[in-house]
Design a protein around this motif. Sequence first.
Motif, PDB file in Angstrom:
ATOM      1  N   ARG A 124      45.452  56.212  54.979  1.00  0.00           N
ATOM      2  CA  ARG A 124      46.638  56.996  54.586  1.00  0.00           C
ATOM      3  C   ARG A 124      46.696  57.359  53.106  1.00  0.00           C
ATOM      4  N   PRO A 125      46.266  56.500  52.183  1.00  0.00           N
ATOM      5  CA  PRO A 125      46.336  56.892  50.769  1.00  0.00           C
ATOM      6  C   PRO A 125      45.616  58.201  50.452  1.00  0.00           C
ATOM      7  N   PHE A 126      44.564  58.525  51.202  1.00  0.00           N
ATOM      8  CA  PHE A 126      43.874  59.798  50.957  1.00  0.00           C
ATOM      9  C   PHE A 126      44.765  60.970  51.343  1.00  0.00           C
ATOM     10  N   LEU A 127      45.507  60.842  52.438  1.00  0.00           N
ATOM     11  CA  LEU A 127      46.420  61.908  52.839  1.00  0.00           C
ATOM     12  C   LEU A 127      47.585  62.002  51.866  1.00  0.00           C
ATOM     13  N   ILE A 128      48.075  60.863  51.394  1.00  0.00           N
ATOM     14  CA  ILE A 128      49.146  60.872  50.387  1.00  0.00           C
ATOM     15  C   ILE A 128      48.707  61.635  49.148  1.00  0.00           C
ATOM     16  N   ASP A 129      47.527  61.316  48.641  1.00  0.00           N
ATOM     17  CA  ASP A 129      47.020  61.988  47.438  1.00  0.00           C
ATOM     18  C   ASP A 129      46.782  63.466  47.685  1.00  0.00           C
ATOM     19  N   GLU A 130      46.314  63.792  48.879  1.00  0.00           N
ATOM     20  CA  GLU A 130      46.040  65.191  49.197  1.00  0.00           C
ATOM     21  C   GLU A 130      47.326  66.009  49.198  1.00  0.00           C
ATOM     22  N   LEU A 131      48.374  65.488  49.817  1.00  0.00           N
ATOM     23  CA  LEU A 131      49.648  66.191  49.839  1.00  0.00           C
ATOM     24  C   LEU A 131      50.203  66.378  48.428  1.00  0.00           C
ATOM     25  N   GLN A 132      50.068  65.354  47.619  1.00  0.00           N
ATOM     26  CA  GLN A 132      50.584  65.437  46.250  1.00  0.00           C
ATOM     27  C   GLN A 132      49.791  66.426  45.406  1.00  0.00           C
ATOM     28  N   ALA A 133      48.571  66.722  45.814  1.00  0.00           N
ATOM     29  CA  ALA A 133      47.715  67.642  45.066  1.00  0.00           C
ATOM     30  C   ALA A 133      47.847  69.086  45.548  1.00  0.00           C
ATOM     31  N   MET A 134      48.794  69.351  46.460  1.00  0.00           N
ATOM     32  CA  MET A 134      48.985  70.704  46.995  1.00  0.00           C
ATOM     33  C   MET A 134      50.316  71.260  46.488  1.00  0.00           C
ATOM     34  N   PRO A 135      50.323  71.947  45.351  1.00  0.00           N
ATOM     35  CA  PRO A 135      51.570  72.380  44.714  1.00  0.00           C
ATOM     36  C   PRO A 135      52.323  73.454  45.481  1.00  0.00           C
ATOM     37  N   ASN A 136      51.626  74.202  46.338  1.00  0.00           N
ATOM     38  CA  ASN A 136      52.269  75.317  47.052  1.00  0.00           C
ATOM     39  C   ASN A 136      52.572  74.993  48.512  1.00  0.00           C
ATOM     40  N   LEU A 137      52.417  73.743  48.893  1.00  0.00           N
ATOM     41  CA  LEU A 137      52.559  73.364  50.299  1.00  0.00           C
ATOM     42  C   LEU A 137      53.978  73.619  50.804  1.00  0.00           C
ATOM     43  N   ARG A 138      54.065  74.346  51.928  1.00  0.00           N
ATOM     44  CA  ARG A 138      55.360  74.644  52.540  1.00  0.00           C
ATOM     45  C   ARG A 138      55.458  74.146  53.973  1.00  0.00           C
ATOM     46  N   VAL A 139      54.308  74.166  54.693  1.00  0.00           N
ATOM     47  CA  VAL A 139      54.320  73.792  56.099  1.00  0.00           C
ATOM     48  C   VAL A 139      53.139  72.877  56.396  1.00  0.00           C
ATOM     49  N   ILE A 140      53.408  71.804  57.138  1.00  0.00           N
ATOM     50  CA  ILE A 140      52.359  70.951  57.682  1.00  0.00           C
ATOM     51  C   ILE A 140      52.382  71.116  59.190  1.00  0.00           C
ATOM     52  N   LEU A 141      51.261  71.519  59.748  1.00  0.00           N
ATOM     53  CA  LEU A 141      51.137  71.671  61.195  1.00  0.00           C
ATOM     54  C   LEU A 141      50.395  70.467  61.734  1.00  0.00           C
ATOM     55  N   ALA A 142      51.098  69.633  62.495  1.00  0.00           N
ATOM     56  CA  ALA A 142      50.503  68.432  63.073  1.00  0.00           C
ATOM     57  C   ALA A 142      49.997  68.738  64.471  1.00  0.00           C
ATOM     58  N   LEU A 143      48.733  68.444  64.708  1.00  0.00           N
ATOM     59  CA  LEU A 143      48.129  68.656  66.022  1.00  0.00           C
ATOM     60  C   LEU A 143      48.168  67.337  66.797  1.00  0.00           C
ATOM     61  N   GLY A 144      49.206  67.151  67.584  1.00  0.00           N
ATOM     62  CA  GLY A 144      49.333  65.957  68.401  1.00  0.00           C
ATOM     63  C   GLY A 144      50.280  64.928  67.806  1.00  0.00           C
ATOM     64  N   LEU A 145      50.681  64.005  68.657  1.00  0.00           N
ATOM     65  CA  LEU A 145      51.668  62.997  68.296  1.00  0.00           C
ATOM     66  C   LEU A 145      51.197  62.076  67.184  1.00  0.00           C
ATOM     67  N   ILE A 146      49.949  61.623  67.242  1.00  0.00           N
ATOM     68  CA  ILE A 146      49.488  60.659  66.243  1.00  0.00           C
ATOM     69  C   ILE A 146      49.419  61.310  64.866  1.00  0.00           C
ATOM     70  N   ALA A 147      48.968  62.558  64.804  1.00  0.00           N
ATOM     71  CA  ALA A 147      48.960  63.275  63.530  1.00  0.00           C
ATOM     72  C   ALA A 147      50.388  63.469  63.026  1.00  0.00           C
ATOM     73  N   HIS A 148      51.298  63.794  63.932  1.00  0.00           N
ATOM     74  CA  HIS A 148      52.725  63.944  63.592  1.00  0.00           C
ATOM     75  C   HIS A 148      53.253  62.653  62.962  1.00  0.00           C
ATOM     76  N   ASN A 149      52.989  61.525  63.608  1.00  0.00           N
ATOM     77  CA  ASN A 149      53.464  60.243  63.095  1.00  0.00           C
ATOM     78  C   ASN A 149      52.792  59.877  61.780  1.00  0.00           C
ATOM     79  N   ALA A 150      51.524  60.241  61.628  1.00  0.00           N
ATOM     80  CA  ALA A 150      50.816  59.964  60.381  1.00  0.00           C
ATOM     81  C   ALA A 150      51.455  60.711  59.221  1.00  0.00           C
ATOM     82  N   VAL A 151      51.856  61.954  59.470  1.00  0.00           N
ATOM     83  CA  VAL A 151      52.520  62.735  58.425  1.00  0.00           C
ATOM     84  C   VAL A 151      53.852  62.104  58.058  1.00  0.00           C
ATOM     85  N   LEU A 152      54.625  61.700  59.057  1.00  0.00           N
ATOM     86  CA  LEU A 152      55.925  61.087  58.786  1.00  0.00           C
ATOM     87  C   LEU A 152      55.758  59.786  57.993  1.00  0.00           C
TER      88      LEU A 152
END
Length: 211
Positions: A124-152
């Motif tokens: 998870r820390p890699f995804l945390i850092d990735e999100l923080q490094a995306m200054p223009n991020l507006r939408v996250i599209l989660a493919l499936g329940l586990i990805a959805h929960n990982a984002v949350l």
Amino acid sequence: MTFTPPEATCQLCPRLVEFRNDNQRQWPDWHNAPVPSFGSLDASLLVVGLAPGLRGANCTGRPFTGDYAGDLLYPSLKAFGLASGDYQRRPDDGFVLKNTRITNAVRCVPPENKPTPAEQNTCRPFLIDELQAMPNLRVILALGLIAHNAVLSTMKERKVSFPFAHGAQHRLGCGIVLADSYHCSRYNVNTGRLTEEMFHQVLRNISPLLL
């Protein structure tokens, strides 16, 4: 903030390392390493999958490339102006994402496509850092329940407040929209759980949010 992906020899998850080593012995010409994200950190859309497929991204080194899910995902992104070129199931096909980045909650291929909760937490820390490094991020599209929960979990949101449902959109506390889709897997498509039109409708609904 800069984003540093896991090293090719990442040793954080013993079970995944053992599986990776086994795959390297069987298929020495494959990628067989943590799979890097695809697309620019400046993108407004981040597509999040669960983990690389054994004969897909683990082989080719590019998310959803070489497996069935990519056959639906990539042409669909192109249909909505989020990619250009011709997707040909290989990383040197010249296919380019536009305003879109694709990643996985777990970067290494797991046995039977099932990462454990501990492996998800470790990666998870890699995804945390990735999100923080995306200054223009507006939408996250989660493919499936586990990805959805990982984002949350990554966004430190309560799962009960944002239940997964195909086609749903959730405005998170940070202002980013989390959009849900069934995974573009062979099983979901073959059983009719996810059709091309259903997936296109998800992209159609999020497109105005990316402007």
